[in-house]
Design a protein around this motif. Sequence first.
Motif, PDB file in Angstrom:
ATOM      1  N   GLN A 131       0.828  -1.207   0.000  1.00 31.75           N
ATOM      2  CA  GLN A 131       0.000   0.000   0.000  1.00 31.75           C
ATOM      3  C   GLN A 131       0.863   1.258   0.000  1.00 31.75           C
ATOM      4  O   GLN A 131       0.528   2.261  -0.628  1.00 31.75           O
ATOM      5  CB  GLN A 131      -0.931   0.018   1.219  1.00 31.75           C
ATOM      6  N   LYS A 132       1.984   1.155   0.719  1.00 31.51           N
ATOM      7  CA  LYS A 132       2.913   2.288   0.797  1.00 31.51           C
ATOM      8  C   LYS A 132       3.460   2.595  -0.599  1.00 31.51           C
ATOM      9  O   LYS A 132       3.510   3.761  -1.022  1.00 31.51           O
ATOM     10  CB  LYS A 132       4.049   1.901   1.748  1.00 31.51           C
ATOM     11  N   LYS A 133       3.823   1.532  -1.302  1.00 32.82           N
ATOM     12  CA  LYS A 133       4.350   1.684  -2.660  1.00 32.82           C
ATOM     13  C   LYS A 133       3.297   2.332  -3.567  1.00 32.82           C
ATOM     14  O   LYS A 133       3.589   3.246  -4.338  1.00 32.82           O
ATOM     15  CB  LYS A 133       4.687   0.297  -3.203  1.00 32.82           C
ATOM     16  N   GLU A 134       2.075   1.851  -3.422  1.00 34.24           N
ATOM     17  CA  GLU A 134       0.973   2.359  -4.249  1.00 34.24           C
ATOM     18  C   GLU A 134       0.742   3.853  -3.979  1.00 34.24           C
ATOM     19  O   GLU A 134       0.610   4.652  -4.915  1.00 34.24           O
ATOM     20  CB  GLU A 134      -0.294   1.579  -3.910  1.00 34.24           C
ATOM     21  N   LEU A 135       0.704   4.210  -2.708  1.00 35.87           N
ATOM     22  CA  LEU A 135       0.504   5.623  -2.331  1.00 35.87           C
ATOM     23  C   LEU A 135       1.621   6.488  -2.907  1.00 35.87           C
ATOM     24  O   LEU A 135       1.376   7.573  -3.452  1.00 35.87           O
ATOM     25  CB  LEU A 135       0.513   5.761  -0.803  1.00 35.87           C
ATOM     26  N   LYS A 136       2.856   5.994  -2.770  1.00 33.18           N
ATOM     27  CA  LYS A 136       4.024   6.724  -3.275  1.00 33.18           C
ATOM     28  C   LYS A 136       3.893   6.978  -4.762  1.00 33.18           C
ATOM     29  O   LYS A 136       4.099   8.097  -5.239  1.00 33.18           O
ATOM     30  CB  LYS A 136       5.267   5.859  -3.072  1.00 33.18           C
ATOM     31  N   ASN A 137       3.550   5.922  -5.501  1.00 27.07           N
ATOM     32  CA  ASN A 137       3.473   6.038  -6.961  1.00 27.07           C
ATOM     33  C   ASN A 137       2.286   6.881  -7.409  1.00 27.07           C
ATOM     34  O   ASN A 137       2.401   7.701  -8.309  1.00 27.07           O
ATOM     35  CB  ASN A 137       3.384   4.648  -7.603  1.00 27.07           C
ATOM     36  N   ASN A 138       1.141   6.688  -6.759  1.00 28.48           N
ATOM     37  CA  ASN A 138      -0.060   7.397  -7.194  1.00 28.48           C
ATOM     38  C   ASN A 138      -0.011   8.892  -6.916  1.00 28.48           C
ATOM     39  O   ASN A 138      -0.531   9.683  -7.684  1.00 28.48           O
ATOM     40  CB  ASN A 138      -1.306   6.822  -6.508  1.00 28.48           C
ATOM     41  N   TYR A 139       0.565   9.247  -5.771  1.00 27.43           N
ATOM     42  CA  TYR A 139       0.501  10.663  -5.376  1.00 27.43           C
ATOM     43  C   TYR A 139       1.859  11.353  -5.401  1.00 27.43           C
ATOM     44  O   TYR A 139       1.968  12.525  -5.014  1.00 27.43           O
ATOM     45  CB  TYR A 139      -0.144  10.783  -3.992  1.00 27.43           C
ATOM     46  N   LYS A 140       2.890  10.611  -5.838  1.00 20.16           N
ATOM     47  CA  LYS A 140       4.250  11.184  -5.929  1.00 20.16           C
ATOM     48  C   LYS A 140       4.672  11.814  -4.600  1.00 20.16           C
ATOM     49  O   LYS A 140       5.104  12.976  -4.533  1.00 20.16           O
ATOM     50  CB  LYS A 140       4.321  12.250  -7.052  1.00 20.16           C
ATOM     51  N   ILE A 141       4.479  11.041  -3.539  1.00 20.40           N
ATOM     52  CA  ILE A 141       4.864  11.555  -2.213  1.00 20.40           C
ATOM     53  C   ILE A 141       5.984  10.683  -1.648  1.00 20.40           C
ATOM     54  O   ILE A 141       6.126   9.517  -2.037  1.00 20.40           O
ATOM     55  CB  ILE A 141       3.671  11.547  -1.216  1.00 20.40           C
ATOM     56  N   LYS A 142       6.735  11.284  -0.731  1.00 19.74           N
ATOM     57  CA  LYS A 142       7.744  10.502  -0.011  1.00 19.74           C
ATOM     58  C   LYS A 142       7.090  10.090   1.309  1.00 19.74           C
ATOM     59  O   LYS A 142       6.471  10.926   1.978  1.00 19.74           O
ATOM     60  CB  LYS A 142       8.965  11.388   0.223  1.00 19.74           C
ATOM     61  N   ILE A 143       7.190   8.813   1.652  1.00 18.22           N
ATOM     62  CA  ILE A 143       6.543   8.351   2.895  1.00 18.22           C
ATOM     63  C   ILE A 143       7.616   7.888   3.877  1.00 18.22           C
ATOM     64  O   ILE A 143       8.438   7.038   3.549  1.00 18.22           O
ATOM     65  CB  ILE A 143       5.566   7.185   2.602  1.00 18.22           C
ATOM     66  N   ASP A 144       7.609   8.459   5.081  1.00 14.21           N
ATOM     67  CA  ASP A 144       8.555   7.984   6.109  1.00 14.21           C
ATOM     68  C   ASP A 144       8.085   6.646   6.663  1.00 14.21           C
ATOM     69  O   ASP A 144       8.875   5.725   6.823  1.00 14.21           O
ATOM     70  CB  ASP A 144       8.668   9.011   7.250  1.00 14.21           C
ATOM     71  N   TYR A 145       6.799   6.556   6.998  1.00 19.23           N
ATOM     72  CA  TYR A 145       6.283   5.275   7.525  1.00 19.23           C
ATOM     73  C   TYR A 145       4.780   5.149   7.299  1.00 19.23           C
ATOM     74  O   TYR A 145       4.060   6.157   7.170  1.00 19.23           O
ATOM     75  CB  TYR A 145       6.607   5.110   9.020  1.00 19.23           C
ATOM     76  N   LEU A 146       4.356   3.895   7.204  1.00 22.53           N
ATOM     77  CA  LEU A 146       2.920   3.567   7.182  1.00 22.53           C
ATOM     78  C   LEU A 146       2.812   2.286   7.995  1.00 22.53           C
ATOM     79  O   LEU A 146       3.188   1.214   7.533  1.00 22.53           O
ATOM     80  CB  LEU A 146       2.441   3.333   5.738  1.00 22.53           C
TER      81      LEU A 146
END
Length: 271
Positions: free
Chosen positions: A222-237
Amino acid sequence: MKVLLNNTSLFESLRPFNDLGFVPTMGGIHNGHLSLINKSNKLCEKTIVSIFVNPKQFNNKKDLRSYPRNIKKDLKILKKSKKVDFVYLPKFKDIYKDKKKSKITLLKKDIILCAKFRKDHFEGVIDVMNKLTKIINPQKIFMGEKDFQQFYLVKKQLERKYKTMVIPCKTIRDSNNVAFSSRNLLLNKSSLIIAAKIYKKLLSIKKNIKNKKNISSFLKLQKKELKNNYKIKIDYLELRNIKNLKISGTKKNSRLFIAYYLNNVRLIDNL
Ligand code: AMP
């Protein structure tokens, strides 16, 4: 509403009161802050709000520089609420007058979530909360669940040392369910729309966790999906237990925690 500009006027003004509710803030007053103030106003005889952008909790100088500050506007909102008796606007020296370095070290098990990604941040938060509590001596402190790890660590530290109770308050969201945050002032309209979409996605992730055998690999995906879909950097999920903040293998007593960067603005949320 009395504005207290230094510790002498604070000590004088607070002396007669022994049922004080305290709402610490860094300004940029929004509805989230106001809900804490409302709760304090209901539960305590007098309410004091502090506005202090604590440099010691910023691990990034640029972040400290760009943090929204507008005291005039803040005071106007607080006055209009009619729920605040005192506003404390300390200077750096009011808080850090003793040069003695306080030694705050987090336990290894607490170096998770934001503590892992923002070095020295919570040491700075705990230090300033210790100092503010000593100066103000409130019966109750009101803190938001939006910053759940902050609430968790501060409660653990303060209730061990002082008689003060640290009381959690629900996260307040705007009409698109984006959690109010002073940092939202740094976001443009299109970023706020993305933040609303991310909230929606998090809600559906949380809902779907129930059926998953391997939650951590599900969240990785899900983290990967969020990153790709919204072009965001995620520290943690991460899904964590709210009693001890350990990684959780069940939805019960747990919250989904996220920290991400939207247009270089770091946002956190949990649900
Ligand atoms: P801050 O000014 O960001 O340091 O926040 C001051 C207090 O307000 C902290 O206890 C936060 O957790 C709380 N707070 C911030 N945003 C919200 C929100 N959207 N809902 C409820 N409480 C909040």
